[in-house]
Each structure stands twice: as structure tokens, then as C-alpha cells.
Scaffold this active site. Structure first.
Site, PDB file in Angstrom:
ATOM      1  N   THR A 131      52.122  -2.333  46.630  1.00  0.00           N
ATOM      2  CA  THR A 131      51.822  -0.920  46.865  1.00  0.00           C
ATOM      3  C   THR A 131      53.104  -0.170  47.191  1.00  0.00           C
ATOM      4  OG1 THR A 131      49.762  -1.720  47.810  1.00  0.00           O
ATOM      5  CG2 THR A 131      50.203   0.610  48.016  1.00  0.00           C
ATOM      6  N   HIS A 163      39.283  -9.642  55.930  1.00  0.00           N
ATOM      7  CA  HIS A 163      39.936  -8.772  56.914  1.00  0.00           C
ATOM      8  C   HIS A 163      38.966  -7.702  57.425  1.00  0.00           C
ATOM      9  CE1 HIS A 163      41.600  -6.243  53.323  1.00  0.00           C
ATOM     10  NE2 HIS A 163      40.391  -5.890  53.606  1.00  0.00           N
ATOM     11  N   HIS A 164      37.806  -7.596  56.793  1.00  0.00           N
ATOM     12  CA  HIS A 164      36.793  -6.695  57.317  1.00  0.00           C
ATOM     13  C   HIS A 164      35.937  -7.388  58.375  1.00  0.00           C
ATOM     14  CE1 HIS A 164      37.452  -3.635  54.173  1.00  0.00           C
ATOM     15  NE2 HIS A 164      37.790  -4.676  53.453  1.00  0.00           N
ATOM     16  N   GLU A 218      36.559  -3.356  45.397  1.00  0.00           N
ATOM     17  CA  GLU A 218      36.009  -2.016  45.181  1.00  0.00           C
ATOM     18  C   GLU A 218      36.971  -0.927  45.668  1.00  0.00           C
ATOM     19  OE1 GLU A 218      33.558  -0.602  43.746  1.00  0.00           O
ATOM     20  OE2 GLU A 218      33.314   1.324  44.761  1.00  0.00           O
ATOM     21  N   SER A 255      25.535   0.754  35.160  1.00  0.00           N
ATOM     22  CA  SER A 255      26.281   1.834  34.510  1.00  0.00           C
ATOM     23  C   SER A 255      27.784   1.576  34.579  1.00  0.00           C
ATOM     24  CB  SER A 255      25.925   3.154  35.180  1.00  0.00           C
ATOM     25  OG  SER A 255      26.922   4.109  34.968  1.00  0.00           O
ATOM     26  N   SER A 256      28.268   1.167  35.763  1.00  0.00           N
ATOM     27  CA  SER A 256      29.710   0.916  35.903  1.00  0.00           C
ATOM     28  C   SER A 256      30.156  -0.219  35.014  1.00  0.00           C
ATOM     29  CB  SER A 256      30.069   0.528  37.334  1.00  0.00           C
ATOM     30  OG  SER A 256      29.710   1.507  38.212  1.00  0.00           O
ATOM     31  N   SER A 280      50.901   8.544  38.309  1.00  0.00           N
ATOM     32  CA  SER A 280      52.019   8.055  37.503  1.00  0.00           C
ATOM     33  C   SER A 280      52.179   8.836  36.201  1.00  0.00           C
ATOM     34  CB  SER A 280      51.828   6.574  37.169  1.00  0.00           C
ATOM     35  OG  SER A 280      51.677   5.828  38.339  1.00  0.00           O
ATOM     36  N   ASP A 285      37.351   7.689  19.381  1.00  0.00           N
ATOM     37  CA  ASP A 285      36.297   7.756  20.392  1.00  0.00           C
ATOM     38  C   ASP A 285      36.348   6.456  21.179  1.00  0.00           C
ATOM     39  OD1 ASP A 285      33.916   8.258  21.893  1.00  0.00           O
ATOM     40  OD2 ASP A 285      33.184   9.515  20.261  1.00  0.00           O
ATOM     41  N   HIS A 320      36.227  -5.381  48.918  1.00  0.00           N
ATOM     42  CA  HIS A 320      37.658  -5.106  48.903  1.00  0.00           C
ATOM     43  C   HIS A 320      38.184  -4.768  47.518  1.00  0.00           C
ATOM     44  CE1 HIS A 320      41.395  -4.374  50.761  1.00  0.00           C
ATOM     45  NE2 HIS A 320      41.895  -4.853  49.650  1.00  0.00           N
ATOM     46  N   HIS A 330      26.102   9.355  53.081  1.00  0.00           N
ATOM     47  CA  HIS A 330      27.392   9.980  52.782  1.00  0.00           C
ATOM     48  C   HIS A 330      28.314   8.959  52.120  1.00  0.00           C
ATOM     49  CE1 HIS A 330      31.229  12.023  53.250  1.00  0.00           C
ATOM     50  NE2 HIS A 330      31.683  11.014  53.959  1.00  0.00           N
ATOM     51  N   LYS A 347      55.048   0.697  44.167  1.00  0.00           N
ATOM     52  CA  LYS A 347      54.566   1.895  43.487  1.00  0.00           C
ATOM     53  C   LYS A 347      55.087   3.159  44.164  1.00  0.00           C
ATOM     54  CE  LYS A 347      50.445   0.425  41.204  1.00  0.00           C
ATOM     55  NZ  LYS A 347      50.759   1.278  40.058  1.00  0.00           N
ATOM     56  N   TYR A 362      40.078  -0.995  45.559  1.00  0.00           N
ATOM     57  CA  TYR A 362      41.115  -0.828  44.532  1.00  0.00           C
ATOM     58  C   TYR A 362      40.545  -0.223  43.273  1.00  0.00           C
ATOM     59  CZ  TYR A 362      43.979  -3.181  47.811  1.00  0.00           C
ATOM     60  OH  TYR A 362      44.640  -3.477  48.959  1.00  0.00           O
ATOM     61  N   ARG A 414      32.408   4.398  65.692  1.00  0.00           N
ATOM     62  CA  ARG A 414      31.923   5.170  64.550  1.00  0.00           C
ATOM     63  C   ARG A 414      30.410   5.046  64.452  1.00  0.00           C
ATOM     64  NH1 ARG A 414      33.341   1.219  59.397  1.00  0.00           N
ATOM     65  NH2 ARG A 414      32.395   2.888  58.194  1.00  0.00           N
ATOM     66  N   TRP A 470      26.841   2.195  54.812  1.00  0.00           N
ATOM     67  CA  TRP A 470      27.012   2.065  53.357  1.00  0.00           C
ATOM     68  C   TRP A 470      27.228   0.612  52.971  1.00  0.00           C
ATOM     69  CZ3 TRP A 470      30.835   0.570  49.809  1.00  0.00           C
ATOM     70  CH2 TRP A 470      32.047   0.150  50.360  1.00  0.00           C
TER      71      TRP A 470
HETATM   72 CU    CU Z   1      39.469  -4.634  52.435  1.00  0.00          CU
END
Ligand code: CU
Lengths: 189, 527
Positions: B329, B303-304, B256, B170-171, B269, B107, B254, B78, B332, B258, B451, B143
Site C-alpha cells: 500500500t 485481525h478482526h 471484501e 450479481s457481483s 492511478s 462491449d 477482509h 447503513h 502505491k 480490498y 460503537r 452488518w
Molecule cells: Cu481486515
């Protein structure tokens, strides 16, 4: 569109190089972290502890050290020669483990220690241990391996029993090449 | 959507292949954008089915629906499917459609490479989904693919690694294309600081992608060689260190998060000023805030990992650095609110979704701030509190912004106004069911429910039942969007004018709706 073609190509090359450099950077993080752990002393599982100078033996106190052994997917017989010892904190203690390779080929293994309670780990100073390097056992070989340790007298008073547990893991893909890494004296028993 | 665009093929000088070959060989940014969006929606539904199976199992305590091994595969897949298959390609789809239109380019810079970046995705998705059917099943390491589990899993893990490799390539190709397009292909007079904010956020996101996707590729390559080639990067027995995997993974991980939220900021925006009928408040500060978030994202990864036995000095550094991100943040969020302040607001579906985004995303941001505090994080690590937090920022953040953008630009893509009734229904069902699903998870997490576990203690039963009901409601609500999109693609509904939203600004609204197959072949002139 064609007016941009040359500029675009130049930028494409630069960005592709950046991506490749970042791929290499991912691998460079490995030695980088190892260095940091070494400098800060975070992860020194495989290094001998230095003997505390002029350690006072605390004769007033007994600590029971129990020994445990496990193998993980490894065709070895592995057991401590003594189930437990009673020692004074500060006293230099020699114990031994026995290991035998039951297979018809040489296998390299690495022992990883752990402590119960976990807190005791930082007071358990191993001066010599077979876990400091990989062990390669020839087919059918049997070996006696020493552990020399001192319990730091700073061990909290409520800890009266410490379990030292080793698990031997097979070192994959290094069945034959690890002979050169053996510590002196460990190969002649 | 395919029904709309072919009409415009014929007024061009070369005949394009018809049918399936058109989609396989196309180098047109609009076609490729459409394919990205359709692909990501299919992946979104597949990931959703996995989520609903998880919630069905968690409806009651005990094991009813699936076995624990399969449950672990579901939570893992998932996450992988939603992150790499749904959210990221969806934003690339938006970039493909909108960036050339917004900057007045004909293009993308590398049209052929653009086609390859898309067509790498379906094989990767097949590898990922197909891994359910190999012996041992799909990877169940989570994941995040943490070692040592990922070093021990069956061949499903290898398939996942290859899928991550392919999707990473690809990315990166997509990101390079976007950077080059934005930097080199802008219409004359479109200076960087006149660029729509969506292009700015995507430019910064693309740089993030180029910087961190290769690091993830490196991390999974190390797992692969640990598994099959006798290396010991993460294998403690060979002198490696499993915790090092977490460091390398989160160095990617991390930034990622963002990558998945900055383009969402960009979409919001664009929409808020259009429906407040006021220019965006603090455009320059938005650009700087986006850039600061991106830069700070590189120094907060641990922080993870507060519970991995980090020294206190390390915990404090990562805690304060993380909390610092709340500043840009916050800039914004305040700018969006200030844009709405005293605006002539109207709440058509795009604006509903955008406003919903601000409200719910900010809640997710605050729980993120709470998780950043090391002593609290040690309590809530790996509990449902964390699950609630990142679903508030990823579902209510990224996904809601994607829907906002879809409702906003569907008139341009298809020439038909999306049904307002269905759009409102979709929004209200989504936001209500979303909160029914994920709000109770905060309480579950604070009470200690871990979890990724298929069973739980009896005292968690009520909130779990509630979350499962909400999840099925949320999942079914998404089918409304299929109706909306199909109606637009079929041409059912009110015709859209070139500028269907009267407050909308930007070059994309100067071309007819639907946007012709070829636009801005001669660059537009800006005042
Ligand atoms: Cu993080």
C-alpha cells in the site's frame, strides 16, 4: 466478437466452477476449524478433562463451589441438588443436578457450562458431566445427573469461590432423534 | 443521462425499444454502467439518510430520536446498504462504462448476463429496505451478521440473507464478465502490461470477488439453516461455535475491504498522471503491489478477532501479516506522490478529489496499522476508533475516488463538462465536513466510547455533537453532486471535446464525447 465466443465460454465455465468450489470451500471451513480447535485444544467444552495423576489434596485450603442452573427457552425444570459445597483443591467431588421435562413430548437439550470468575474455568476439571452430550427427556421424565470434578491445586490463591453455571438449550429439530447419543448410565435414573 | 445517448441509437441497424423497456432490456455496457451508477447513488442517499438518523440520535446523550432497537437496525442497514448497495455497484458501474472503452472492446464479453447482473440488484435492494417494515423490523445484528444474534433475529434477518444471496450472485456474474472481457477482448496490441491501471485493479478485484463472495453466501446459508432447518453450525447448544461464524465471515470480509478499495486505487492511478501531465510513476510496481495486496488479504482475516480468545501465536501471526500489507500500500502511495513530483499540476475537480483521496485515505491507512497491533486493538476493539478508521478508508477512500472518477469521466459519458465551480464546492465541503465528522471519533474511541450504542456517557457529548454537525454538513454537500450530474445529463454547460483533459491518456479519449452508443465495433489499432 464471435471470434471470441468459444474462448469466452471456456473461461466462463472455469470461473463459474471456481465460484461453486469456493462456495463449497466455505462449508469445508467448518470441519477444518473444528479439526484445528481439536488439535490445538482451543475449544474442548464438550470433552472430559483427564484426571491429574497423583494430585495432592491441598488440605490447607478451602474453596467454595456454588452451583447455578438456567434454561433457555426450554420447558424443563432444572436445579442443582446442592446450592454450594466446600472442597479442598485436588479433592474428587461428586455433585448432582436434577432435571425434569414438563412437556407432553420428548425434548432434547444441551447444557453449556460457564464459570465465575471466568479465570477459574481452566482450573476446573470436569471428569464426568451431563454437559458432555445431549440429553433427551421423554414427556414428564425426571432425571438426576452427576458432575464429577477436581479443582486444580494451581488455582490462584485469591480465588476462594467459584460459581459453576449451566444453561440448558433446546437442540432445535432434534426432538426425537438424539436418543442414540445418550451416554451409558444416564438414561436409567 | 438518458437524454444524451438516444441520439446515437438511430444510426444503428436495429431499432432499440424506447422508454423504460430500453433500460430493462438493454445489453449495452454504457446503458448498464449508467444504471449501476444511478442505482448506487440512490442507495448511497438511502444509506446516508440512515447515517444521519444515527447521528441525530447521537447529537446529544440520552434517547431523543429513535428507540435502541431501531437504532441497531439503522447501524446494521447503513453498513449493508453502503457496502453492498452503494460502493460495490458503483465500482461495477465504472467497470461497465470504462473497461470496454479502455481496452478497445465493443462491449462486455457476456452482454445479456451483464443485464441480468444489474437487474438482480433492485429486487435485492427492495428486500433489504423492505425488511424495515416486517414484524420485528430489519436485522439488527450489525452488518457483519454475527452469530448468535443473527441466528436469533426476526424475519428481517431472513430478508437480509436473501438480499445478500442475490447481491452476491450479481457481483459474481459481474466479476466473471469483467475477467473474461479483460482477458479475451483486448484490442490487438493491448498487452497486459500496457493495460490502463484501472483495468488491472478491476481484474484483480474480480478474482477476489469470485473467490470470496461464494464464501459469504455459504456463511449466510449456514445462518439460514441454523435458523430454520435445525442445523447447528453456530449454535453452541447443538455443538456449533459462534466464533466460527466470525472466521468464515472475515475470510470473506477482509478481501471484501480490498474489493472496495482496489478499483479506487485504479481510478486514482488514471487521474493523477492526467493532471500531473506525466506518465504514472512505477506502473509495473503498481500492478505487483495490487496483486500482493490481494494475495495477502487472504491470510489476515483474524485481525478482526483479536479479542475472541485467540492463542498468542495466532495473534502475532495475524498482526504481522496485516502490517505487511502496509508495504505494497505504501508503494502505491509513494508512486502517486512521485507521479505528482515536478509534474505540471493543475487542480480541476477530478484531481482535487484524487489528491484529497491520497491525503485522507493515507490517514485511514495509518489508523488501520494502529488497529492491526494486537495489544492496541484489544483496547480499541468495537470503539469509535474503529468506526473512524474504516470511514476514513471507505468514505475518504472509496467514495472520494468514485467522485474523482465521476468528475473525470462525466465529459465522456455525457458530452458536457461538469461545472468546475460546483465540483470545487462539492470537494471542499465534503473534505471539510468529512473531517469534522470523523476526526473527533478517533478521540471518542480512544476514550472508550463503544460503537453501535444509541446512548453514551456525558463526557463524550461535545465530540459527538461536533460529529453530528459534520455529518449533516457532509450529507447535504452530496446534494451538490446531484446538481452537477443533472446539469451534465441535461446538457447544461460547456461542451466536452473528445479529450477534454489535456493530459489524459488512453483509448477512451479517442472516441467522441459523449461516447457513441456503439464504440470500437472494429478494434482500434495500437502503436
Ligand atoms: Cu481486515
Amino acid at each position: 466478437m464471435s471470434a471470441h465466443a468459444a474462448d469466452n465460454r471456456r473461461l466462463l465455465v472455469r470461473l463459474t466452477i471456481s465460484a461453486v468450489v469456493m462456495f463449497a470451500f466455505g462449508f469445508a471451513l467448518v470441519p477444518f476449524y473444528e479439526k484445528i480447535c481439536e488439535v490445538t485444544g482451543i475449544n474442548d467444552l464438550l470433552k472430559p478433562d483427564t484426571a491429574a495423576t497423583n494430585t495432592q489434596v491441598d488440605e490447607s485450603r478451602w474453596v467454595t463451589v456454588q452451583f447455578d442452573s438456567n434454561v433457555h427457552d426450554l420447558p424443563w425444570r432444572f436445579r442443582p441438588q446442592q446450592a454450594a459445597v466446600r472442597v479442598h483443591p485436588g479433592e474428587l467431588v461428586h455433585v448432582a443436578y436434577e432435571v425434569a421435562n414438563t412437556r407432553a413430548y420428548a425434548v432434547a437439550g444441551q447444557a453449556v457450562p460457564s464459570y465465575g470468575p471466568q479465570l477459574a474455568g481452566q482450573y476446573f476439571r470436569k471428569l464426568d458431566c451431563f454437559c458432555f452430550s445431549q440429553q433427551t427427556l421423554e414427556a414428564g421424565e425426571t432425571r438426576t445427573m452427576p458432575v464429577v470434578f477436581v479443582i486444580d491445586p494451581g488455582l490462584p490463591a485469591e480465588v476462594n469461590t467459584i460459581t459453576l453455571s449451566y444453561t440448558f438449550f433446546e437442540v432445535a429439530g432434534r426432538r426425537t432423534s438424539a436418543a442414540g447419543r445418550l451416554p451409558a448410565g444416564a438414561d436409567s435414573t | 443521462m438518458s437524454a444524451v445517448i438516444p441520439d446515437h441509437l438511430h444510426d444503428h441497424h436495429h431499432p432499440a425499444p424506447g422508454g423504460l423497456m430500453r433500460w430493462i432490456t438493454t445489453t449495452n455496457h454504457k446503458d448498464i454502467g449508467t444504471m449501476y451508477l444511478v442505482f448506487s447513488f440512490i442507495m448511497f442517499l438511502s444509506g446516508g439518510v440512515m447515517a444521519l438518523t444515527i447521528r441525530a440520535e447521537l447529537f446529544q446523550p440520552g434517547l431523543q430520536v429513535v428507540q435502541p432497537e431501531f437504532f441497531n437496525q439503522l447501524t446494521t442497514m447503513h453498513g449493508l446498504v453502503m457496502v453492498f448497495g452503494a460502493i460495490m455497484p458503483a465500482f461495477v458501474g465504472f467497470a461497465n462504462w470504462q473497461i470496454p472503452l479502455m481496452i478497445g472492446a465493443s462491449d462486455m464479453a457476456f452482454a445479456r448476463m451483464n443485464n441480468w447482473s444489474f437487474w438482480l440488484l433492485p429486487p435485492a435492494a427492495m428486500l433489504l429496505i423492505g425488511s424495515f417494515f416486517v414484524p420485528g423490523g430489519a436485522t439488527a445484528a450489525g452488518w457483519t451478521l454475527y452469530a448468535p444474534l443473527s441466528v436469533q433475529m426476526g424475519m428481517g434477518m431472513d430478508l437480509a440473507i436473501f438480499a445478500v444471496h442475490i447481491m452476491g450472485i450479481s457481483s459474481i456474474m459481474g466479476a466473471i464478465n469483467i475477467v473474461v472481457t479483460i482477458l479475451n477482448m483486448r484490442a490487438p496490441g493491448m498487452t497486459m502490461m500496457k493495460m490502463p491501471l484501472f483495468c488491472w485493479t478491476w481484474l484483480i478485484t474480480a478474482y477476489l470477488l469470485i473467490a470470496v463472495m461464494p464464501v459469504l453466501a455459504g456463511a449466510v446459508t449456514m445462518i439460514l439453516t441454523d435458523r430454520h432447518f435445525g442445523t447447528s453450525f453456530f449454535n453452541a447448544a447443538g455443538g456449533g461455535d459462534p466464533v466460527m461464524f466470525q472466521h468464515i465471515f472475515w475470510f470473506f470480509g477482509h478481501p471484501e475491504v480490498y474489493i472496495m478499495i482496489l478499483p479506487a486505487f485504479g481510478i486514482v492511478s488514471q487521474i493523477i498522471p492526467a493532471f500531473a501531465r506525466k506518465p504514472l510513476f512505477g506502473y509495473a510496481s503498481m500492478v505487483y503491489a495490487t496483486a500482493s495486496i490481494a494475495i495477502l488479504s487472504f491470510v489476515v482475516w483474524a485481525h478482526h478477532m483479536f479479542t475472541t480468545g485467540m492463542p498468542v501465536a495466532g495473534q502475532l501471526f495475524f498482526m504481522y501479516a496485516t502490517m505487511l500489507i502496509a508495504v505494497p500500500t505504501g508503494v502505491k502511495v509513494f508512486n502517486w506522490v512521485a507521479t505528482m513530483w515536478r509534474g505540471a499540476l493543475s487542480f480541476e475537480p477530478p484531481m482535487l478529489w484524487a489528491t484529497g483521496f491520497i491525503f485522507v485515505f493515507t490517514m485511514g491507512g495509518f489508523t488501520g496499522l494502529i488497529c492491526a497491533i494486537a495489544p492496541i486493538d484489544i483496547q480499541v476493539q468495537d470503539t469509535y476508533y474503529v468506526v473512524a478508521h474504516f470511514h476514513y478508508v471507505l468514505v475518504a477512500g472509496s467514495l472520494f475516488a468514485l467522485f474523482a472518477g465521476a468528475y473525470y469521466w462525466l465529459p465522456k459519458w455525457t458530452g458536457v463538462m461538469p461545472s468546475e465551480t460546483l465540483g470545487r464546492l462539492h470537494f471542499w465541503c465534503s473534505i471539510v465536513f468529512f473531517n469534522i465528522t470523523f476526526f473527533p471519533m478517533h478521540f471518542l474511541g480512544l476514550a472508550g466510547m463503544p460503537r453501535r450504542i444509541p446512548d453514551y456517557a456525558l463526557q463524550f457529548a461535545d465530540f459527538n455533537a461536533m460529529a453530528s454537525v459534520g455529518a449533516f454538513g457532509f450529507g447535504l454537500s452530496q446534494l451538490i453532486f446531484i446538481a452537477v450530474a443533472v446539469r451534465c445529463a441535461r446538457g447544461i454547460g460547456q461542451r466536452a471535446t473528445a479529450r477534454p483533459w489535456d493530459g489524459a491518456e488512453g483509448l477512451e479519449w479517442t472516441v467522441p464525447s459523449p461516447a457513441p452508443h456503439h464504440t470500437f465495433e472494429t478494434a482500434p489499432v495500437l502503436r
